[in-house]
Enzyme design. Structure first.
Site, PDB file in Angstrom:
ATOM      1  N   ASP A   7       0.849  -1.180   0.000  1.00 57.51           N
ATOM      2  CA  ASP A   7       0.000   0.000   0.000  1.00 57.51           C
ATOM      3  C   ASP A   7       0.898   1.247   0.000  1.00 57.51           C
ATOM      4  O   ASP A   7       2.085   1.169   0.327  1.00 57.51           O
ATOM      5  CB  ASP A   7      -0.881  -0.056   1.249  1.00 57.51           C
ATOM      6  N   ASP A  17      -0.450   5.051   0.946  1.00 59.36           N
ATOM      7  CA  ASP A  17      -0.794   6.054   1.953  1.00 59.36           C
ATOM      8  C   ASP A  17      -0.717   5.479   3.359  1.00 59.36           C
ATOM      9  O   ASP A  17      -1.298   4.419   3.636  1.00 59.36           O
ATOM     10  CB  ASP A  17      -2.195   6.603   1.691  1.00 59.36           C
TER      11      ASP A  17
END
Length: 293
Positions: A83, A85
């Protein structure tokens, strides 16, 4: 044979290592060997035992120590999918972008609920993006320059794994306008994210193409493993939110990084005290073998 890896936020003491071994033994583990403390903060315990029971036993420790328990086979992973963020960067880009539209608090409240798994991801994403309609594209460049910072350990993790032959993929429920430059800065081989629709130098409030959600992240992991001739056991997935759970759940080592409760509960290991270099210690890679930019 299983390996329990302990990584201290500061210094790992021999007493803490012995205490961990005692807890594993109390959970039915047969200790074969306790390794040396590496870099003053990480060590391995080799043992035979039950995987779930051993993880539960180590979870009873109260010190600022992260841990992982895994089989010895395929310990060093050949594919990393992550991922972006709040995992590879320190912020949620949509929240920071909303600041330039004067609606950060409104957007951030929705983001938090989506990451907690309280809202449908796609519905919440499209709703937040619609609120950005009319925002000048220059705000994206400003946001990148002023607010997007790399997570400590991100470059070392990704570049070390890449140097050792692993495929590295950044996959984000955020936006290509951020993911592509972030992937380049960190050293990922490639990135996939959502595409913000644009017209006349402004955001339209819509997305182009299908949404990159949790299921897409898991699908990308499966496809990438297959194309590289790897089993899922040879893959590492890391994220922090509910939309990362599908890929965390199927990876050989699924890691929740400073994560929301649901993601932490779904993961094989939850890193709460260390930076991203903890993922290298989990693979048996000490600082002497880290890549440097």
């Amino acid at each position: 044979m299983l390996i329990a890896t302990l990584i201290a936020a500061d210094q790992l003491e021999k007493g803490e290592l012995s205490s961990a071994a005692d807890r594993l033994a109390a959970a039915g583990g047969q200790i074969a060997r306790i390794g040396n403390i590496i870099d003053g903060k990480a060590a391995d315990i080799y043992f035979d035992g039950d995987l779930a029971a051993s993880r539960a036993a180590l979870g009873e420790g109260s010190a600022a120590i992260d841990f992982a328990v895994q089989p010895t086979e395929n310990r060093e992973k050949k594919l990393l999918i992550s991922d972006m963020d709040s995992t590879m960067i320190t912020v949620e880009c949509i929240d920071e972008l909303a600041d330039y539209a004067g609606i950060k608090d409104q957007i951030a409240a929705i983001t938090e609920r989506a990451m907690l798994g309280e809202l449908d991801f796609e519905e919440a994403l499209r709703g937040r993006v619609s609120l950005l309609a009319g925002l000048d594209l220059s705000a994206i460049d400003r946001c990148l320059a002023e607010k997007v910072n790399l997570m400590p350990g991100a470059q070392i993790l990704v570049q070390t794994m890449a140097a050792r032959g692993a495929e590295t993929i950044l996959v984000s429920g955020g936006f290509t306008r951020f993911a592509n430059p972030v992937a380049k800065a960190i050293g990922f081989h490639r990135a996939e994210a959502n595409i913000l629709a644009e017209a006349d130098g402004q955001l339209t409030g819509a997305l182009d193409g299908p949404v990159v959600d949790g299921q897409r992240k898991a699908e990308l992991l499966r496809q990438s493993a297959q194309s590289n001739g790897l089993s899922l056991d040879q893959c590492l997935a890391v994220g922090d939110g509910a939309n990362d759970i599908p890929m965390i759940a199927i990876a050989g080592m699924g890691v929740a990084y400073h994560a929301k409760p649901k993601a932490a509960a779904a993961a094989d290991a939850a890193i709460a005290h260390n930076d991203l270099t903890a993922l290298l210690y989990i693979q048996g890679i000490g600082s002497g073998d880290w890549a440097t930019s």
